[in-house]
Design an enzyme around this catalytic site. Structure first.
Site, PDB file in Angstrom:
ATOM      1  N   LYS A  38       0.844  -1.207   0.000  1.00  0.00           N
ATOM      2  CA  LYS A  38       0.000   0.000   0.000  1.00  0.00           C
ATOM      3  C   LYS A  38       0.877   1.255   0.000  1.00  0.00           C
ATOM      4  O   LYS A  38       2.088   1.161   0.251  1.00  0.00           O
ATOM      5  CB  LYS A  38      -0.890  -0.018   1.249  1.00  0.00           C
ATOM      6  N   ARG A 132     -10.749  -0.819  15.102  1.00  0.00           N
ATOM      7  CA  ARG A 132     -10.737  -0.086  13.843  1.00  0.00           C
ATOM      8  C   ARG A 132     -11.679  -0.847  12.917  1.00  0.00           C
ATOM      9  O   ARG A 132     -12.880  -0.838  13.137  1.00  0.00           O
ATOM     10  CB  ARG A 132      -9.289   0.012  13.310  1.00  0.00           C
ATOM     11  N   TYR A 265      13.296  31.277   3.958  1.00  0.00           N
ATOM     12  CA  TYR A 265      12.005  31.844   4.359  1.00  0.00           C
ATOM     13  C   TYR A 265      12.007  32.091   5.863  1.00  0.00           C
ATOM     14  O   TYR A 265      12.409  31.242   6.648  1.00  0.00           O
ATOM     15  CB  TYR A 265      10.876  30.874   4.023  1.00  0.00           C
ATOM     16  N   MET A 313       9.563  24.076  -0.326  1.00  0.00           N
ATOM     17  CA  MET A 313       8.797  23.065  -1.048  1.00  0.00           C
ATOM     18  C   MET A 313       9.693  22.188  -1.930  1.00  0.00           C
ATOM     19  O   MET A 313       9.515  20.964  -1.988  1.00  0.00           O
ATOM     20  CB  MET A 313       7.722  23.733  -1.917  1.00  0.00           C
TER      21      MET A 313
HETATM   22  C1  LIG Z   1      -0.335  -1.678   6.821  1.00  0.00           C
HETATM   23  C2  LIG Z   1      -0.881  -2.935   7.326  1.00  0.00           C
HETATM   24  C3  LIG Z   1      -0.046  -4.044   7.492  1.00  0.00           C
HETATM   25  C4  LIG Z   1       1.444  -3.984   7.351  1.00  0.00           C
HETATM   26  O1  LIG Z   1       1.955  -3.377   8.516  1.00  0.00           O
HETATM   27  P1  LIG Z   1       3.516  -3.277   8.827  1.00  0.00           P
HETATM   28  O2  LIG Z   1       3.544  -2.928  10.279  1.00  0.00           O
HETATM   29  O3  LIG Z   1       4.070  -2.194   7.971  1.00  0.00           O
HETATM   30  O4  LIG Z   1       4.122  -4.590   8.532  1.00  0.00           O
HETATM   31  C5  LIG Z   1      -0.639  -5.239   7.876  1.00  0.00           C
HETATM   32  N1  LIG Z   1      -1.970  -5.323   8.085  1.00  0.00           N
HETATM   33  C6  LIG Z   1      -2.796  -4.269   7.955  1.00  0.00           C
HETATM   34  C7  LIG Z   1      -4.252  -4.444   8.204  1.00  0.00           C
HETATM   35  C8  LIG Z   1      -2.277  -3.036   7.582  1.00  0.00           C
HETATM   36  O5  LIG Z   1      -3.110  -1.992   7.478  1.00  0.00           O
END
Ligand SMILES: *Cc1c(COP(=O)(O)O)cnc(C)c1O
Length: 374
Positions: A38, A132, A265, A313
């Site tokens: 992801k 969650r 800045y 930036m």
């Molecule tokens: C992001 C995520 C992972 C991976 O987590 P890491 O700690 O980076 O290994 C696993 N399961 C879920 C549900 C996640 O959202």
């Protein structure tokens, strides 16, 4: 070596392969790695990482959103892709079109997914204490009801640990309770004659601190990239991991700064002596936190150089007074190795009061991702 870049990421796929091997040895033989790619593979570049992992024999992946899944399909990922987050009903056609596996975030969502009317692959999320996503582990009745929904093809059940990185007694006890809750749901389903589904609960720290667990998948994110969240993390398993990513930019120009002059800045830094400074071609739009203004450091030609003034930036300034040799075009390392010096992603993140997961996942899309050999 790459010569033209303004600011870029170097990926060492040998290190990725090394990390995969380390985890395969650590995990029980029937547990498969399901990489979490992801957020553009934690900033590394989802297409490059997905392809490389598939070439190493990894089949199944997880992502946060349906569009991340589509990107992987379009680049040739053929195995299972589990979508960890919510997919809105107007995207349900894409779930079947791309053969995704959708997380069932609760019972109401399962019904909505079923009402779409086409067969959908799904894993049921079980909330064992993070609160969650997932149907609560104590609402077994709902979990069983989900199995009766005829359009859903339930191929897995999973949960998520929320303090598996903790080493205190309280954190360990909480995690063991989450695991026990998860197992009790699985056992209850088996007792009802519900069988043949995959199970998973561990992310990176779940594996590093509870490596003996024997589920079907480990959803490895941060650690697969060879990175810990914080430089202070201690883990039960002491496997060695190698960082996959380096973050680099270039010196654009070098100039003197006279005592009493202020820079950038807001003029937040004032020279207390005669100095030499360099302007570097990377900024907060590329993922260098503005928090590192007057705080962080980088490496040039094997030397540590402080970031001075505010991070802009697209650029930032560094103090190169102590460097005899520095000129336009020189490489500046923010994460990675330069000569004998190195900066870990976790150290870089710690300077910015955050964890490496946040730093890496925010690395910008202006950065070119380049595969390098050692
Ligand atoms: C992001 C995520 C992972 C991976 O987590 P890491 O700690 O980076 O290994 C696993 N399961 C879920 C549900 C996640 O959202």
């Amino acid at each position: 070596m790459y010569q033209k870049g303004r600011a870029w990421i170097e990926l060492n796929m040998d290190n990725l392969a090394y990390n995969v091997e380390q985890f395969q040895q650590l995990l029980s033989p029937n547990c498969e790695i399901m990489p979490a790619i992801k957020a553009n593979a934690y900033g590394h570049g989802a297409k490059l990482i997905g392809k490389a992992l598939q070439d190493m024999g990894i089949q199944d992946f997880c992502v946060a959103s349906i569009d991340e899944g589509i990107e992987l399909r379009k680049t040739g990922i053929t195995g299972q892709i589990l979508i960890l987050g919510y997919t809105s009903p107007y995207r349900f056609p894409d779930l079947s079109r791309y053969h995704f596996t959708q997380t069932i975030v609760d019972y109401a969502y399962a019904k909505e997914l079923n009402d779409y009317g086409q067969p959908i692959y799904a894993h049921i999320g079980i909330d064992t204490g993070m609160h969650r996503l997932g149907e609560r582990s104590d609402s077994l009745e709902n979990i069983r009801e989900i199995w009766k929904l005829s359009n859903l093809n339930i191929t897995g059940v999973y949960s998520h640990l929320c303090v598996s990185d903790g080493t205190s007694d309280a954190d360990r006890q909480f995690t063991l309770n989450q695991i026990a809750e998860f197992r009790s749901v699985i056992d209850a389903l088996h007792k009802q004659g519900i069988d043949g589904f995959k199970t998973h609960i561990q992310g990176s720290y779940g594996v590093l601190n509870y490596p003996y667990l024997n589920f079907d998948y480990a959803r490895l994110g941060i650690a697969l990239y060879g990175v810990l969240s914080s430089p202070y993390d201690k883990t039960v398993s002491d496997i060695k991991l190698k960082p996959v990513l380096s973050l680099k930019a270039r010196v654009q120009c070098v100039k003197p700064l006279h005592s009493g002059e202020s820079i950038g800045y807001g003029l937040t830094y004032t020279a207390a002596k005669e100095m030499k400074i360099a302007a570097v071609s990377i900024g907060y739009a590329d993922g260098i936190p503005r928090e590192l203004s007057n705080k962080g450091h980088a490496l040039i030609n094997g030397h540590k150089v402080p970031i001075i003034g505010r991070v802009c930036m697209d650029q930032l300034l560094v103090d190169v007074s102590d460097l005899s040799e520095v000129s336009a075009g020189d490489e500046v390392v923010f994460i990675g190795q330069s000569g004998e010096e190195k900066i870990l992603a976790s150290e870089f993140a710690n300077n910015a009061n955050t964890i490496s997961n946040e730093i890496l996942s925010r690395l910008g899309n202006r950065l070119e991702r380049i595969i390098v050999k050692e």
